[in-house]
Scaffold this motif. Structure first.
Motif, PDB file in Angstrom:
ATOM      1  N   ILE A 170      -5.458  -5.086   0.698  1.00 55.26           N
ATOM      2  CA  ILE A 170      -5.395  -4.184   1.857  1.00 55.26           C
ATOM      3  C   ILE A 170      -6.530  -4.367   2.858  1.00 55.26           C
ATOM      4  O   ILE A 170      -6.537  -3.714   3.898  1.00 55.26           O
ATOM      5  N   ASP A 171      -7.476  -5.254   2.591  1.00 55.70           N
ATOM      6  CA  ASP A 171      -8.617  -5.419   3.494  1.00 55.70           C
ATOM      7  C   ASP A 171      -8.562  -6.688   4.342  1.00 55.70           C
ATOM      8  O   ASP A 171      -9.274  -6.805   5.331  1.00 55.70           O
ATOM      9  N   ILE A 214      -5.113   6.702  -1.204  1.00 55.42           N
ATOM     10  CA  ILE A 214      -4.328   5.515  -1.525  1.00 55.42           C
ATOM     11  C   ILE A 214      -4.035   5.518  -3.018  1.00 55.42           C
ATOM     12  O   ILE A 214      -4.954   5.545  -3.840  1.00 55.42           O
ATOM     13  N   THR A 245      -4.567   3.593   8.665  1.00 57.03           N
ATOM     14  CA  THR A 245      -5.343   4.450   9.570  1.00 57.03           C
ATOM     15  C   THR A 245      -4.580   4.707  10.859  1.00 57.03           C
ATOM     16  O   THR A 245      -4.508   5.845  11.344  1.00 57.03           O
ATOM     17  N   LEU A 282       0.852  -1.191   0.000  1.00 52.08           N
ATOM     18  CA  LEU A 282       0.000   0.000   0.000  1.00 52.08           C
ATOM     19  C   LEU A 282       0.882   1.233   0.000  1.00 52.08           C
ATOM     20  O   LEU A 282       1.880   1.295   0.706  1.00 52.08           O
ATOM     21  N   SER A 301      -5.615  -5.432   9.148  1.00 51.98           N
ATOM     22  CA  SER A 301      -5.605  -5.253   7.694  1.00 51.98           C
ATOM     23  C   SER A 301      -4.654  -4.115   7.370  1.00 51.98           C
ATOM     24  O   SER A 301      -4.361  -3.268   8.226  1.00 51.98           O
ATOM     25  N   LYS A 306      -5.268  -1.654   5.462  1.00 49.38           N
ATOM     26  CA  LYS A 306      -6.018  -0.400   5.539  1.00 49.38           C
ATOM     27  C   LYS A 306      -6.056   0.110   6.982  1.00 49.38           C
ATOM     28  O   LYS A 306      -5.956   1.315   7.238  1.00 49.38           O
ATOM     29  N   SER A 362      -2.383  -0.143  -4.143  1.00 44.77           N
ATOM     30  CA  SER A 362      -2.840  -1.083  -3.120  1.00 44.77           C
ATOM     31  C   SER A 362      -2.885  -2.502  -3.656  1.00 44.77           C
ATOM     32  O   SER A 362      -3.144  -2.737  -4.839  1.00 44.77           O
TER      33      SER A 362
END
Length: 384
Positions: free
Chosen positions: A46-47, A40, A173, A31, A167, A169, A43
């Motif tokens: 990413i989940d 983003i 964060t 990512l 994850s 993502k 990627s």
């Protein structure tokens, strides 16, 4: 209601683009994102929650700093290593019975040397037990919106064939949260070495000495997680870049240290060669002439309230949409809100900003109009 006008902005950023088809080769995930906006730009996977190893320590740091922020402890206080010092394996700070270590040093060793024993010592010092500290970690994860995250310890080591999960993502964060809330973390993670007496611990981040302006952030490794790295670099303003910004790169699950270094380097290099921040409009720039109702002046300049920038690929064609309030009625004060200007890349909105009045516009006086009309008639009669 608003009047909407659409225009094709002549902002076409063209250069030779470098495409990389192997940024994710051999990785569990990759990512690349802009720190400021969270956008983003690359990627892969990413989940999915995956093992994160010592990337865990970004949350350990966050929870510790929260407690310092609450003034429950301070960085200059000492931590006593008791009769049962943390006996964690892998990377350690070599803690021994009877040592007195400053809290600041425990945090530095956790981030620079990835010391697993320091995490446990830190956890026990702050809330009495690592178990309770992990509860704070999971509580913090929910607080900042991490949706695919579960911590079982403070350092990321395996426990009964289980490991901390996030994850990619969620890692992004968390990284953005840490950098926004506690930017002083970079004063630690940009150090190449940490000394403890005669012992020298090298920073585990392989990019610090390979890419200029890389200043963080955290490595990780376990057999299940593979070799991982959350990297971040400050990109300075330059001839090709209209403002300073920051990249966050994440590579997870590489099969070796050299492979992690290569993929992480390539990811940041891809961003540098393909993306830059561009100024779309300058503060005070006239964006649109708007009609004024009942004003002494028939039009007014709707100008940009502030500079507007966007991170764009270097072959981008951007469209502009202007939304002006349906009726700009006089009187209008200088600086008064008149609407918005929005910028799109295809269907994606990439930036927006307020439009304000460049100057005052007084309300038209109908008495003055009548007097001028009579005066005009009188003058015409006199001339005749």
């Amino acid at each position: 209601m608003k009047k909407i006008s659409i225009a094709l902005v002549l902002l076409i950023f063209i250069s030779s683009i470098v495409y990389s088809d192997d940024l994710n080769t051999g990785l569990k995930g990759a990512l690349l994102a802009d720190f400021e906006s969270g956008k983003i730009i690359y990627s892969y996977n990413i989940d999915e929650p995956i093992e994160i190893a010592s990337i865990t320590k970004l949350m350990t740091y966050t929870v510790a700093m929260d407690e310092i922020k609450k003034k429950k402890l301070n960085l200059d206080e000492y931590v006593d290593i008791g009769e049962n010092p943390p006996k964690e394996y892998g990377s350690t700070y070599r803690l021994k019975i009877g040592e007195r270590i400053k809290l600041q040093k425990l945090i530095e060793s956790m981030l620079i040397a990835s010391a697993n024993d320091s995490c446990v010592a830190l956890s026990e010092h702050i809330v009495g037990s690592e178990e309770e500290f992990v509860n704070l970690m999971n509580k913090k994860a929910k607080e900042i919106g991490l949706k695919n995250t579960k911590y079982i310890n403070s350092n990321g080591l395996p426990e009964n064939e289980k490991q901390n999960l996030m994850s990619m993502k969620d890692i992004l964060t968390l990284t953005r949260y840490v950098l926004k809330t506690y930017p002083e973390i970079l004063d630690i993670t940009n150090k190449e070495v940490l000394k403890k007496g005669k012992i020298v611990f090298k920073n585990t981040n392989p990019l610090l000495t390979r890419i200029e302006d890389v200043d963080g952030l955290k490595t990780g490794y376990t057999e299940m997680a593979g070799y991982c790295l959350v990297s971040t670099m400050n990109v300075p303003k330059s001839q090709n870049n209209d403002k300073e910004f920051r990249f966050i790169g994440i590579t997870m699950g590489a099969k070796s240290k050299p492979e992690r270094t290569k993929r992480s380097y390539n990811l940041l290099d891809y961003g540098l060669k393909n993306y830059s921040y561009k100024k779309l409009v300058e503060q005070g720039q006239n964006v649109q002439e708007s009609v004024v109702v009942n004003g002494k002046n028939k039009t007014i300049e709707a100008i940009a309230k502030e500079d507007i920038y966007a991170l764009v690929k270097k072959d981008s064609i951007i469209t502009q949409k202007v939304e002006i309030i349906e009726e700009c009625k006089a009187p209008i004060d200088k600086g008064q809100y008149l609407g918005k200007v929005l910028y799109y890349l295809g269907e994606e909105k990439i930036a927006e900003g307020d439009l304000i009045a460049k100057s005052d516009v007084e309300k038209k006086s109908y008495i003055t109009d009548i007097l001028n009309y009579i005066k005009g008639i009188f003058c015409n009669v006199c001339i005749s």
